[in-house]
Design an enzyme around this catalytic site. Structure first.
Site, short mmCIF file in Angstrom:
data_model
loop_
_atom_site.label_atom_id
_atom_site.label_comp_id
_atom_site.label_asym_id
_atom_site.label_seq_id
_atom_site.Cartn_x
_atom_site.Cartn_y
_atom_site.Cartn_z
N SER A 274 -7.48 8.83 5.66
CA SER A 274 -7.09 9.03 4.58
C SER A 274 -6.82 7.43 3.96
O SER A 274 -6.45 6.71 4.97
CB SER A 274 -5.61 9.76 4.19
OG SER A 274 -4.74 9.56 5.25
N PHE B 1 5.30 -9.06 4.17
CA PHE B 1 5.15 -7.28 4.17
C PHE B 1 6.12 -6.86 5.07
O PHE B 1 6.96 -5.86 5.15
CB PHE B 1 3.82 -6.81 3.89
CG PHE B 1 3.07 -6.68 3.00
CD1 PHE B 1 3.67 -7.12 1.63
CD2 PHE B 1 1.81 -6.51 2.79
CE1 PHE B 1 2.73 -7.29 0.42
CE2 PHE B 1 0.92 -6.64 1.69
CZ PHE B 1 1.50 -6.94 0.62
N GLU C 201 -4.73 4.51 1.16
CA GLU C 201 -3.78 4.42 -0.12
C GLU C 201 -3.99 3.55 -0.80
O GLU C 201 -4.43 2.23 -0.37
CB GLU C 201 -2.45 4.34 0.79
CG GLU C 201 -1.25 3.74 -0.21
CD GLU C 201 0.15 3.67 0.61
OE1 GLU C 201 0.44 4.50 1.22
OE2 GLU C 201 0.65 2.55 0.49
N GLY D 282 12.11 6.36 -1.12
CA GLY D 282 12.03 5.06 -2.17
C GLY D 282 12.98 4.23 -2.25
O GLY D 282 13.85 4.34 -1.57
N ASP D 283 12.58 3.30 -3.13
CA ASP D 283 13.32 2.01 -3.35
C ASP D 283 14.01 2.03 -4.78
O ASP D 283 13.25 2.49 -5.75
CB ASP D 283 12.63 0.80 -3.10
CG ASP D 283 12.30 0.55 -1.78
OD1 ASP D 283 12.84 0.96 -0.78
OD2 ASP D 283 10.74 0.30 -1.46
N ALA E 88 15.38 11.39 1.84
CA ALA E 88 14.11 12.13 1.61
C ALA E 88 14.27 13.54 1.96
O ALA E 88 13.40 14.44 1.49
CB ALA E 88 12.92 11.53 2.49
N GLN F 62 4.92 4.39 9.02
CA GLN F 62 4.69 2.80 8.64
C GLN F 62 3.66 2.17 9.57
O GLN F 62 3.52 2.53 10.89
CB GLN F 62 5.96 2.31 8.75
CG GLN F 62 5.98 0.63 8.17
CD GLN F 62 5.61 0.48 7.05
OE1 GLN F 62 4.52 0.27 6.58
NE2 GLN F 62 6.61 0.67 6.03
N HIS G 284 -4.26 6.49 8.54
CA HIS G 284 -4.01 6.29 7.09
C HIS G 284 -4.18 5.15 6.96
O HIS G 284 -3.18 4.23 7.45
CB HIS G 284 -2.69 6.93 6.95
CG HIS G 284 -2.40 6.62 5.25
ND1 HIS G 284 -2.74 7.81 4.44
CD2 HIS G 284 -1.54 5.97 4.44
CE1 HIS G 284 -2.33 7.44 3.32
NE2 HIS G 284 -1.40 6.30 3.22
N HIS H 232 2.29 9.61 -4.44
CA HIS H 232 3.53 9.30 -3.87
C HIS H 232 4.50 9.93 -4.77
O HIS H 232 4.39 9.85 -6.17
CB HIS H 232 3.87 8.07 -3.37
CG HIS H 232 3.15 7.68 -2.40
ND1 HIS H 232 3.36 6.58 -1.59
CD2 HIS H 232 1.70 7.94 -1.64
CE1 HIS H 232 2.41 6.08 -0.57
NE2 HIS H 232 1.46 7.12 -0.80
#
Length: 283
Positions: free
Chosen positions: A7, A211, A9, A99-100, A118, A171, A261, A68
């Site tokens: 997959s 990142f 993103e 999330g942020d 979550a 991650q 992913h 998402h």
């Protein structure tokens, strides 16, 4: 032996020109036959419309898409509206994340919101939508940067799965042992859903460092030093990065990872190069 899933993103483009470029990128990546494309959701829902528009664009091209959805900074009523809109469009897959919050929000906002974690979002989606959505959640082989301890982080992950998640996406990381240890520990906590390995191609050293600092992903010392030694030689960085990431992916798949992913950063070249190398080696 089950064939691993792939997959990819994307993040929602901000301009019409960006949308055109992403369509061209998708067309090139579609030859890899990914199981689905996922589309990120900005902090506090800042890209909500862009996420939906991109998802609908992907679906119009005949591909499965997974938006998402995040809960921090969102009310139950707002999330209910989002879920209804996705259902009305026939979307069956979600990536559910804490999330942020947008920049400028503090701890008070976090503690006083309707959702904190979550697992609460997954519970809400199940309560609102039953089994309509296939729900993916996040996993952190090297520990979430805000977790108190590895044990606490694993318990949080297990709660998300117990709340009704169908699968997880990790991650990114560059140490396959961290992934395998995480999966083994998850199994000991009763987690049996597929845990797909998140893969970040290496194309830009400074960007990767930035990142990784934000998300807590470790760059092995030997990889970091080698990348730094190339300076501004972007060709050498990409070639070395391709070797490192492809070798790791080969080991992940050989070790039983159910899929990969790819965090594409809206680029096609790096992901295609890795997949072509994997195909050539029979991985």
């Amino acid at each position: 032996m089950t064939t691993p899933d792939f997959s990819i993103e994307f993040f929602p483009p901000k301009t019409p020109e960006g949308a055109d470029k992403l369509r061209a990128t998708r067309a090139r990546l579609a030859v890899l036959d990914p199981k689905y494309f996922s589309v990120t959701f900005g902090a506090g829902g800042s890209t909500q419309q862009g996420t939906l528009d991109t998802v609908l664009d992907i679906r119009s091209e005949g591909h499965e898409a997974a938006p998402h959805i995040s809960c921090l900074g969102s009310s139950r009523a707002r999330l209910r509206d989002i879920l209804t809109e996705y259902r009305d469009h026939g979307i069956r897959r979600l990536v559910a994340l804490r999330g942020d919050l947008p920049s400028g929000y503090g701890a008070v906002d976090f503690s006083s919101g309707e959702f904190r974690y979550a697992n609460e979002l997954v519970e809400f989606i199940r309560a609102e939508s039953g089994d309509w959505f296939h729900i993916e959640v996040a996993a952190y082989p090297e520990m979430h940067p805000q977790a108190k301890s590895p044990q606490d982080d694993m318990q949080s992950f297990a709660r998300k799965v117990q709340a009704g998640a169908n699968a997880a996406i990790t991650q990114y990381f560059y140490n396959a042992d961290a992934y395998f240890r995480f999966v083994d520990e998850a199994h000991r906590h009763g987690v049996q859903v597929p845990i797909v390995a998140g893969v970040m191609p290496i194309t830009n050293y400074m960007q990767l460092m930035r990142f990784s600092e934000m998300c807590g992903a470790e760059i092995p010392r030997w990889v970091r030093l080698k990348l730094a030694s190339f300076g501004d030689d972007s060709d050498s960085i990409r070639a070395f990065g391709l070797d490192v990431v492809t070798t790791m992916c080969e080991r992940l798949l050989a070790g039983g990872a159910p899929g990969l992913h790819f965090y594409s950063l809206n680029q096609s070249g790096p992901t295609i190069a890795i997949c072509e190398r994997l195909k050539a080696t029979g991985a």
